[in-house]
Design a protein around this motif. Structure first.
Motif, PDB file in Angstrom:
ATOM      1  N   LYS A 137       0.835  -1.212   0.000  1.00 40.91           N
ATOM      2  CA  LYS A 137       0.000   0.000   0.000  1.00 40.91           C
ATOM      3  C   LYS A 137       0.868   1.262   0.000  1.00 40.91           C
ATOM      4  O   LYS A 137       0.520   2.256  -0.661  1.00 40.91           O
ATOM      5  CB  LYS A 137      -0.946  -0.019   1.204  1.00 40.91           C
ATOM      6  CG  LYS A 137      -2.031  -1.080   1.106  1.00 40.91           C
ATOM      7  CD  LYS A 137      -3.018  -1.033   2.258  1.00 40.91           C
ATOM      8  CE  LYS A 137      -2.448  -1.563   3.549  1.00 40.91           C
ATOM      9  NZ  LYS A 137      -3.463  -1.757   4.605  1.00 40.91           N
ATOM     10  N   MET A 138       1.974   1.226   0.724  1.00 42.61           N
ATOM     11  CA  MET A 138       2.846   2.401   0.797  1.00 42.61           C
ATOM     12  C   MET A 138       3.511   2.718  -0.543  1.00 42.61           C
ATOM     13  O   MET A 138       3.955   3.839  -0.769  1.00 42.61           O
ATOM     14  CB  MET A 138       3.893   2.217   1.880  1.00 42.61           C
ATOM     15  CG  MET A 138       3.341   2.285   3.304  1.00 42.61           C
ATOM     16  SD  MET A 138       2.528   3.864   3.690  1.00 42.61           S
ATOM     17  CE  MET A 138       3.950   4.970   3.707  1.00 42.61           C
ATOM     18  N   LYS A 139       3.578   1.746  -1.447  1.00 43.63           N
ATOM     19  CA  LYS A 139       4.112   2.014  -2.785  1.00 43.63           C
ATOM     20  C   LYS A 139       3.192   2.956  -3.564  1.00 43.63           C
ATOM     21  O   LYS A 139       3.605   3.548  -4.560  1.00 43.63           O
ATOM     22  CB  LYS A 139       4.272   0.702  -3.565  1.00 43.63           C
ATOM     23  CG  LYS A 139       5.366  -0.204  -3.036  1.00 43.63           C
ATOM     24  CD  LYS A 139       5.420  -1.508  -3.827  1.00 43.63           C
ATOM     25  CE  LYS A 139       6.486  -2.440  -3.284  1.00 43.63           C
ATOM     26  NZ  LYS A 139       6.531  -3.731  -4.023  1.00 43.63           N
ATOM     27  N   LEU A 140       1.946   3.076  -3.088  1.00 41.23           N
ATOM     28  CA  LEU A 140       0.961   3.917  -3.764  1.00 41.23           C
ATOM     29  C   LEU A 140       0.571   5.111  -2.897  1.00 41.23           C
ATOM     30  O   LEU A 140      -0.542   5.634  -3.002  1.00 41.23           O
ATOM     31  CB  LEU A 140      -0.280   3.084  -4.097  1.00 41.23           C
ATOM     32  CG  LEU A 140      -0.061   1.968  -5.119  1.00 41.23           C
ATOM     33  CD1 LEU A 140      -1.204   0.971  -5.086  1.00 41.23           C
ATOM     34  CD2 LEU A 140       0.103   2.549  -6.517  1.00 41.23           C
ATOM     35  N   ILE A 141       1.513   5.569  -2.056  1.00 43.46           N
ATOM     36  CA  ILE A 141       1.250   6.695  -1.155  1.00 43.46           C
ATOM     37  C   ILE A 141       0.772   7.899  -1.944  1.00 43.46           C
ATOM     38  O   ILE A 141       1.216   8.138  -3.078  1.00 43.46           O
ATOM     39  CB  ILE A 141       2.523   7.031  -0.340  1.00 43.46           C
ATOM     40  CG1 ILE A 141       2.196   7.966   0.815  1.00 43.46           C
ATOM     41  CG2 ILE A 141       3.606   7.604  -1.201  1.00 43.46           C
ATOM     42  CD1 ILE A 141       1.466   7.312   1.946  1.00 43.46           C
ATOM     43  N   PRO A 193      -3.182   0.325  -8.421  1.00 42.05           N
ATOM     44  CA  PRO A 193      -2.483  -0.928  -8.124  1.00 42.05           C
ATOM     45  C   PRO A 193      -2.242  -1.706  -9.416  1.00 42.05           C
ATOM     46  O   PRO A 193      -3.041  -1.609 -10.359  1.00 42.05           O
ATOM     47  CB  PRO A 193      -3.463  -1.683  -7.213  1.00 42.05           C
ATOM     48  CG  PRO A 193      -4.418  -0.642  -6.715  1.00 42.05           C
ATOM     49  CD  PRO A 193      -4.504   0.398  -7.781  1.00 42.05           C
ATOM     50  N   ALA A 194      -1.174  -2.457  -9.466  1.00 42.40           N
ATOM     51  CA  ALA A 194      -0.866  -3.239 -10.662  1.00 42.40           C
ATOM     52  C   ALA A 194      -1.984  -4.243 -10.929  1.00 42.40           C
ATOM     53  O   ALA A 194      -2.497  -4.872  -9.989  1.00 42.40           O
ATOM     54  CB  ALA A 194       0.460  -3.971 -10.483  1.00 42.40           C
ATOM     55  N   PRO A 195      -2.391  -4.413 -12.192  1.00 38.31           N
ATOM     56  CA  PRO A 195      -3.467  -5.357 -12.521  1.00 38.31           C
ATOM     57  C   PRO A 195      -3.178  -6.771 -12.041  1.00 38.31           C
ATOM     58  O   PRO A 195      -4.103  -7.523 -11.702  1.00 38.31           O
ATOM     59  CB  PRO A 195      -3.535  -5.284 -14.044  1.00 38.31           C
ATOM     60  CG  PRO A 195      -2.949  -3.962 -14.403  1.00 38.31           C
ATOM     61  CD  PRO A 195      -1.899  -3.691 -13.378  1.00 38.31           C
ATOM     62  N   LEU A 232      -4.266  -6.645  -8.254  1.00 37.52           N
ATOM     63  CA  LEU A 232      -5.713  -6.471  -8.066  1.00 37.52           C
ATOM     64  C   LEU A 232      -6.392  -6.389  -9.441  1.00 37.52           C
ATOM     65  O   LEU A 232      -6.626  -5.299  -9.966  1.00 37.52           O
ATOM     66  CB  LEU A 232      -6.003  -5.205  -7.258  1.00 37.52           C
ATOM     67  CG  LEU A 232      -5.566  -5.200  -5.783  1.00 37.52           C
ATOM     68  CD1 LEU A 232      -5.865  -3.848  -5.146  1.00 37.52           C
ATOM     69  CD2 LEU A 232      -6.267  -6.306  -5.001  1.00 37.52           C
ATOM     70  N   PRO A 233      -6.720  -7.540 -10.020  1.00 38.51           N
ATOM     71  CA  PRO A 233      -7.376  -7.531 -11.339  1.00 38.51           C
ATOM     72  C   PRO A 233      -8.722  -6.812 -11.296  1.00 38.51           C
ATOM     73  O   PRO A 233      -9.456  -6.903 -10.323  1.00 38.51           O
ATOM     74  CB  PRO A 233      -7.576  -9.036 -11.627  1.00 38.51           C
ATOM     75  CG  PRO A 233      -6.611  -9.745 -10.729  1.00 38.51           C
ATOM     76  CD  PRO A 233      -6.480  -8.891  -9.505  1.00 38.51           C
ATOM     77  N   ARG A 234      -9.025  -6.069 -12.347  1.00 40.94           N
ATOM     78  CA  ARG A 234     -10.300  -5.350 -12.543  1.00 40.94           C
ATOM     79  C   ARG A 234     -10.513  -4.222 -11.527  1.00 40.94           C
ATOM     80  O   ARG A 234     -11.575  -3.595 -11.507  1.00 40.94           O
ATOM     81  CB  ARG A 234     -11.503  -6.301 -12.476  1.00 40.94           C
ATOM     82  CG  ARG A 234     -11.483  -7.455 -13.437  1.00 40.94           C
ATOM     83  CD  ARG A 234     -12.835  -8.184 -13.507  1.00 40.94           C
ATOM     84  NE  ARG A 234     -13.495  -8.286 -12.221  1.00 40.94           N
ATOM     85  CZ  ARG A 234     -13.243  -9.210 -11.302  1.00 40.94           C
ATOM     86  NH1 ARG A 234     -12.297 -10.126 -11.530  1.00 40.94           N
ATOM     87  NH2 ARG A 234     -13.915  -9.235 -10.166  1.00 40.94           N
ATOM     88  N   TRP A 235      -9.524  -3.946 -10.704  1.00 39.31           N
ATOM     89  CA  TRP A 235      -9.694  -2.932  -9.662  1.00 39.31           C
ATOM     90  C   TRP A 235      -9.873  -1.549 -10.275  1.00 39.31           C
ATOM     91  O   TRP A 235     -10.804  -0.819  -9.929  1.00 39.31           O
ATOM     92  CB  TRP A 235      -8.477  -2.943  -8.734  1.00 39.31           C
ATOM     93  CG  TRP A 235      -8.712  -2.329  -7.393  1.00 39.31           C
ATOM     94  CD1 TRP A 235      -9.207  -2.952  -6.285  1.00 39.31           C
ATOM     95  CD2 TRP A 235      -8.431  -0.979  -6.987  1.00 39.31           C
ATOM     96  NE1 TRP A 235      -9.261  -2.080  -5.210  1.00 39.31           N
ATOM     97  CE2 TRP A 235      -8.791  -0.856  -5.624  1.00 39.31           C
ATOM     98  CE3 TRP A 235      -7.922   0.134  -7.642  1.00 39.31           C
ATOM     99  CZ2 TRP A 235      -8.662   0.333  -4.910  1.00 39.31           C
ATOM    100  CZ3 TRP A 235      -7.786   1.323  -6.937  1.00 39.31           C
ATOM    101  CH2 TRP A 235      -8.158   1.421  -5.591  1.00 39.31           C
TER     102      TRP A 235
END
Length: 335
Positions: free
Chosen positions: A70-74, A128-130, A133-136
């Protein structure tokens, strides 16, 4: 700290049905709500329960990721991405530290090479990378689009309630190019204690035009109709399956010259995890928020000076979020 009654009661909110053919009834219900509490339910809004369940399921999947992922997407300076627990401090006078919630901001998708991306709150989202988390991304983009349409429908009823043309807020300089921000929220299963300054979300008013709140079945939201009362009286707002809880923000209070109320609210944790999804609908960056012609007179002059939407929102976000430099050490492994 502000004194408050130890006991809270359940608030009774009006319910606006967007499928109701009697527009006058909807206008009257909404107007009554905005004069009283600034909160109301919206039902039959056009977003299916099946899709809402999918949005919440995808939200839970993200917050279930390891903290390192999650922190990679801060969140960045455009307020896109992840906000950790304690990041947001909404009521510094009464909170000992930030809110017991984590979140994820998603705004209007604007490519980096688009000149509009230079504006505050506009730019590419963080996704997030597909493979993780696919379809996110597809789910969240679809929900953002549908929630925006619901917000515009509500804004048309608000315009009528203020004696304006129904399409007043549809103008390009208003909701034609809006700042529309979706935020996924996850409240930890902690117990709040106002006397100790511990909150799921500290007391605050929302910044913009309106907020559409989707929530799970866990209670926690409270409103205070009179922030100046001593002691303050807080009322519980129970979740309603399939409904949005809608409230008006400070910008609409300014627009309406305080005819409509931007009501203080907070979240108290009860020991159970809670998920909610607010959608913040604000006008365009260049929109000048000034007293509406139907809300002023010789005996009731404008109470606020005009202000650009982007300036007002930027200041409010900066006032309540942690400085991004505090996360640089934590994310240095990504660079």
């Amino acid at each position: 700290m502000v004194k408050e009654n130890a006991e809270s009661r359940t608030s009774s909110l009006n319910c606006v049905d967007l499928s109701n053919p009697d527009i006058n009834q909807s206008v009257n219900l909404l107007k009554q709500a905005c004069l009283d509490s600034g909160f109301f339910y919206v039902v039959n809004h056009g977003i299916s329960q099946e899709f809402m369940d999918e949005v919440f399921a995808q939200s839970k999947k993200f917050f279930s990721l390891p903290h390192k992922e999650k922190m990679k997407l801060i969140r960045n300076e455009k307020h896109r991405g992840y906000t950790p627990v304690l990041d947001e401090l909404l009521d510094p006078e009464n909170q000992v530290h930030g809110d017991y919630k984590e979140g994820y901001y998603i705004g209007v998708e604007v490519a980096e090479n688009d000149p509009k991306s230079q504006k505050p709150f506009y730019g590419p989202n963080r996704w997030p990378a597909p493979g993780i988390l696919p379809r996110w991304r597809e789910t969240m983009e679809k929900y953002h689009e549908q929630a925006l349409e619901v917000g515009k429908k509500v804004a048309r009823i608000i315009a009528l309630a203020l004696g304006l043309d129904a399409n007043f807020f549809d103008q390009t300089k208003m909701l034609g190019e809006p700042i529309a921000v979706l935020r996924l929220l996850h409240y930890e299963g902690k117990i709040s204690d106002p006397k100790k300054g511990l909150f799921g979300a500290g007391a605050h008013t929302d910044y913009g035009l309106i907020t559409l709140l989707a929530t799970d079945e866990i209670s926690g939201l409270q409103i205070c109709k009179d922030r100046d009362a001593k002691p303050q009286k807080w009322e519980d707002v129970p979740p309603m399956k399939g409904a949005f809880i809608v409230n008006i923000g400070d910008m609409l209070e300014r627009w309406s010259n305080c005819v409509f109320k931007s009501t203080m609210h907070r979240v108290l944790g009860n020991g159970k995890e809670r998920y909610s999804i607010p959608f913040f609908l604000e006008p365009s960056h260049e929109c000048l928020v000034e007293c509406l012609p139907t809300c002023k007179s010789a005996t009731n002059p404008p109470k606020f000076p005009p202000i650009l939407c982007q300036d007002y929102l930027s200041q409010r976000y900066n006032d309540t979020h942690a400085n991004l430099t505090v996360y640089k050490k934590q994310t240095s492994f990504n660079t």
